[in-house]
Write a protein that holds these residues in place. Structure first.
Motif, PDB file in Angstrom:
ATOM      1  N   UNK A  13       0.843  -1.194   0.000  1.00  0.00           N
ATOM      2  CA  UNK A  13       0.000   0.000   0.000  1.00  0.00           C
ATOM      3  C   UNK A  13       0.878   1.244   0.000  1.00  0.00           C
ATOM      4  N   UNK A  14       0.494   2.203  -0.822  1.00  0.00           N
ATOM      5  CA  UNK A  14       1.274   3.417  -0.961  1.00  0.00           C
ATOM      6  C   UNK A  14       2.275   3.368  -2.095  1.00  0.00           C
ATOM      7  N   UNK A  15       2.478   2.181  -2.644  1.00  0.00           N
ATOM      8  CA  UNK A  15       3.436   2.011  -3.722  1.00  0.00           C
ATOM      9  C   UNK A  15       2.867   2.369  -5.079  1.00  0.00           C
ATOM     10  N   UNK A  16       3.688   2.103  -6.101  1.00  0.00           N
ATOM     11  CA  UNK A  16       3.330   2.463  -7.475  1.00  0.00           C
ATOM     12  C   UNK A  16       3.554   1.299  -8.420  1.00  0.00           C
ATOM     13  N   UNK A  80      -0.196   4.653 -15.124  1.00  0.00           N
ATOM     14  CA  UNK A  80       0.676   4.891 -13.985  1.00  0.00           C
ATOM     15  C   UNK A  80      -0.196   4.995 -12.741  1.00  0.00           C
ATOM     16  N   UNK A  81       0.020   4.100 -11.803  1.00  0.00           N
ATOM     17  CA  UNK A  81      -0.794   4.068 -10.588  1.00  0.00           C
ATOM     18  C   UNK A  81       0.085   4.352  -9.383  1.00  0.00           C
ATOM     19  N   UNK A  82      -0.256   5.384  -8.654  1.00  0.00           N
ATOM     20  CA  UNK A  82       0.480   5.793  -7.457  1.00  0.00           C
ATOM     21  C   UNK A  82      -0.426   5.708  -6.239  1.00  0.00           C
ATOM     22  N   UNK A  83       0.195   5.756  -5.081  1.00  0.00           N
ATOM     23  CA  UNK A  83      -0.556   5.712  -3.818  1.00  0.00           C
ATOM     24  C   UNK A  83      -1.571   4.574  -3.821  1.00  0.00           C
TER      25      UNK A  83
END
Length: 120
Positions: A13-16, A80-83
């Motif tokens: 969790x919190x990663x990309x 691109x997926x963040x958080x």
């Protein structure tokens, strides 16, 4: 003609993560492309779309965390997926709402799906 998705994996969790989807085969044009996701036991839902002119659309739950982009020269879209959150866990499918073949005719195409798992 096929869509090949890649880039899924396990992330905290919190990663990309960055997903890619490339179209290959004999075709003259591609319409709007997008990403959908399907969590276990749930229906497939829209995440984001991008037109061949670059107009983007996001589902509310990912706005601000996700960016869809497109490279028309490579017939490829990216997500691109963040958080990332545990609720983002799903199989992600890429889609083209219309791929037109040389000589006419067109169809909707789906990629094979790539699994994204977000651990808490």
């Amino acid at each position: 003609v096929q869509l090949q998705a890649s880039g899924g994996g396990l992330v905290q969790a919190g990663g990309s993560l960055r997903l890619s989807c490339a179209a290959s085969g004999a075709f003259s044009s591609i319409g709007t492309m997008g990403w959908y996701r399907q969590a276990p036991g749930k229906q497939r839902d829209l995440v984001a779309t991008i037109s061949n002119g670059g107009n983007v659309n996001y589902v509310e739950s990912v706005k601000g965390r996700v960016t869809i982009s497109r490279d028309n020269a490579k017939n490829t879209i990216y997500l691109q997926m963040n958080s990332l959150k545990p609720e983002d866990t799903a199989v992600y499918y890429c889609n083209a709402d219309r791929i037109t073949w040389w000589g006419g005719g067109s169809a909707v195409y789906w990629g094979q799906g790539t699994l994204v798992t977000v651990s808490s």
